[in-house]
Scaffold this motif. Structure first.
Motif, PDB file in Angstrom:
ATOM      1  N   GLU A   8      -9.072  -7.535   1.042  1.00 45.65           N
ATOM      2  CA  GLU A   8      -7.691  -7.819   1.488  1.00 45.65           C
ATOM      3  C   GLU A   8      -7.781  -9.211   2.662  1.00 45.65           C
ATOM      4  O   GLU A   8      -7.166  -9.992   2.321  1.00 45.65           O
ATOM      5  CB  GLU A   8      -6.908  -6.829   1.995  1.00 45.65           C
TER       6      GLU A   8
ATOM      7  N   TYR B 212       5.972   4.699  -0.180  1.00 43.82           N
ATOM      8  CA  TYR B 212       6.491   3.455  -0.730  1.00 43.82           C
ATOM      9  C   TYR B 212       7.740   3.591  -1.038  1.00 43.82           C
ATOM     10  O   TYR B 212       8.813   2.856  -1.096  1.00 43.82           O
ATOM     11  CB  TYR B 212       5.711   2.831  -1.851  1.00 43.82           C
TER      12      TYR B 212
ATOM     13  N   ALA C 201      -1.346  -2.703  -6.405  1.00 44.75           N
ATOM     14  CA  ALA C 201      -1.376  -3.627  -5.272  1.00 44.75           C
ATOM     15  C   ALA C 201       0.035  -4.065  -5.019  1.00 44.75           C
ATOM     16  O   ALA C 201       0.147  -4.201  -3.632  1.00 44.75           O
ATOM     17  CB  ALA C 201      -1.923  -5.199  -5.830  1.00 44.75           C
TER      18      ALA C 201
ATOM     19  N   ARG D  53       0.550  -1.289  -2.545  1.00 43.39           N
ATOM     20  CA  ARG D  53      -0.132  -1.735  -1.345  1.00 43.39           C
ATOM     21  C   ARG D  53       0.363  -2.786  -0.495  1.00 43.39           C
ATOM     22  O   ARG D  53       0.380  -2.617   0.801  1.00 43.39           O
ATOM     23  CB  ARG D  53      -1.639  -2.259  -1.855  1.00 43.39           C
ATOM     24  N   SER D  54       1.163  -3.462  -1.035  1.00 41.88           N
ATOM     25  CA  SER D  54       1.612  -4.676  -0.527  1.00 41.88           C
ATOM     26  C   SER D  54       2.792  -4.427   0.215  1.00 41.88           C
ATOM     27  O   SER D  54       3.347  -5.011   1.313  1.00 41.88           O
ATOM     28  CB  SER D  54       2.088  -6.015  -1.343  1.00 41.88           C
TER      29      SER D  54
ATOM     30  N   LEU E  80      -6.774  -5.719  -3.232  1.00 44.43           N
ATOM     31  CA  LEU E  80      -7.072  -4.129  -3.004  1.00 44.43           C
ATOM     32  C   LEU E  80      -8.410  -3.934  -2.381  1.00 44.43           C
ATOM     33  O   LEU E  80      -8.663  -3.030  -1.550  1.00 44.43           O
ATOM     34  CB  LEU E  80      -6.988  -3.326  -4.446  1.00 44.43           C
TER      35      LEU E  80
END
Length: 395
Positions: free
Chosen positions: A132, A237, A184, A187-188, A129
């Motif tokens: 990276e 997302y 995370a 975020r991924s 986070l």
């Protein structure tokens, strides 16, 4: 007395190296490989002075791994020569490291392992986070980062649920360890990671219901937690998750469909021995299939101009393409033998958490070539497998 001192010294050293091996598996495949060699040496020395310990290793599961290895060497030599056999050996010998850890994990305090995984999960998430690029330096690409992070989180999450089911007020704080991994995940951008996570939790809840119907209250709490955390997922997302089942207008999905169809075609042409795990041998078969069967020009050019599609983004398709009918032994091991052993014996929080981490891995493998092209994820599979086994107790 001297014999006892040697045994205790090697046992202590082996325990430290096992922790180092586990830690390195989450952060560096090169370091993990070096620590692994050291682990094998120390384990061999320990087994030499305590031969009875090897009798406790699960003979059914590791016997199956050994059978696959022996037959696979023969299979791959026929289909792809020495290089095919060499690649197969390199891919399928990770289980030896699990056996090597067994003498040192069997008697350790469980909290040590749990604390290590909790710390790793949050350290991984924090680095991803806030720095990276550094994690990319350690783990090379996003695919490795995702599966490693998600396996760590899966164990942490299920273990937290297990403790909460025992005492909600006392252990609810454990969920704090899941906040950073949750962020995370968003975020991924991992679609299959989220889907596999929800499927695994669903199966875990079914397990809790069948285990004890009094768990209904706990299950309601878990469902409420999942529902309210789902609300906080970024809208972008959520939109991405909805594309998971699109068969058109999504290039990632379209590529996978082509690869899976190519894999099916290759297996039909080579059903007994497959064509081996060597990428340079696989790609011409994929290219030939695309050239003869795919009409969409954009898809054609992607496959005809790049050899990155040799691994077919499905662990099970890879098994059949590379090993022919030998792939059925993998399926028997993963979906019959390991669950059979798990349900046969008495379970504790650690064995349950490790088992559902393995289940997550098997679902995640439906859209990624985990076993062959992400070998560090297979190392984690072996770590959680041996941890499950050392925590199962006979009736």
């Amino acid at each position: 007395m001297l014999y006892k001192d040697k045994k205790e010294t090697i046992s202590f050293l082996g325990e430290l190296i096992s922790y180092a091996y586990i830690f390195s598996a989450f952060f560096s495949s090169k370091l993990n490989m070096k620590v692994g060699y050291l682990l094998l040496i120390v384990s061999f020395l320990y087994i030499c002075i305590n031969k009875d310990i090897i009798k406790l290793v699960n003979k059914k599961i590791y016997g199956m791994f050994l059978l696959i290895l022996i037959l696979g060497c023969f299979w791959n030599y026929i289909s792809a020569g020495m290089i095919g056999m060499s690649k197969f050996i390199n891919i399928n010998t990770k289980f030896f490291y699990g056996i090597a850890m067994f003498p040192f994990l069997v008697n350790i305090k469980k909290d040590k392992f749990n604390i290590l995984i909790f710390l790793i999960t949050n350290l991984l998430s924090t680095i991803f986070l806030y720095n990276e690029s550094y994690l990319y330096t350690l783990l090379d690409d996003l695919g490795r980062i995702r599966v490693i992070l998600l396996m760590a989180w899966m164990y942490t999450l299920i273990y937290s649920f297990e403790k909460i089911s025992e005492n909600f007020k006392k252990y609810i704080f454990l969920l704090l360890a899941s906040i950073l991994p949750f962020i995370a995940l968003g975020r991924s951008g991992s679609r299959m990671g989220a889907i596999s996570l929800f499927i695994t939790i669903f199966l875990y809840l079914l397990f809790k219901i069948f285990k004890d119907k009094k768990n209904i209250k706990f299950i309601s709490i878990v469902i409420a937690i999942i529902f309210f955390t789902g609300i906080f997922l970024p809208k972008e997302y959520m939109v991405k998750l909805k594309t998971s089942f699109q068969t058109s207008q999504n290039i990632s999905n379209e590529d996978r469909i082509v690869m899976w169809k190519a894999g099916k075609h290759i297996f039909k042409e080579n059903p007994i021995f497959g064509i081996g795990p060597y990428k340079k041998n696989i790609y011409p078969h994929v290219k030939k299939y695309v050239d003869e069967n795919v009409q969409d020009e954009h898809l054609r050019q992607e496959f005809l101009n790049e050899d990155r599609f040799a691994m077919l983004h499905n662990m099970y398709v890879d098994f059949f393409v590379q090993n022919g009918i030998l792939a059925f032994l993998y399926l028997f091991l993963f979906f019959i033998l390991i669950p059979f052993i798990f349900f046969k014996y008495n379970k504790n929080n650690e064995s349950i958490s490790a088992f559902f981490t393995l289940i997550f891995y098997l679902f995640y493998g439906f859209t990624w070539s985990l076993w062959a092209s992400l070998p560090i994820s297979q190392v984690l599979f072996q770590i959680f497998l041996i941890w499950m086994l050392v925590n199962l107790k006979k009736e």
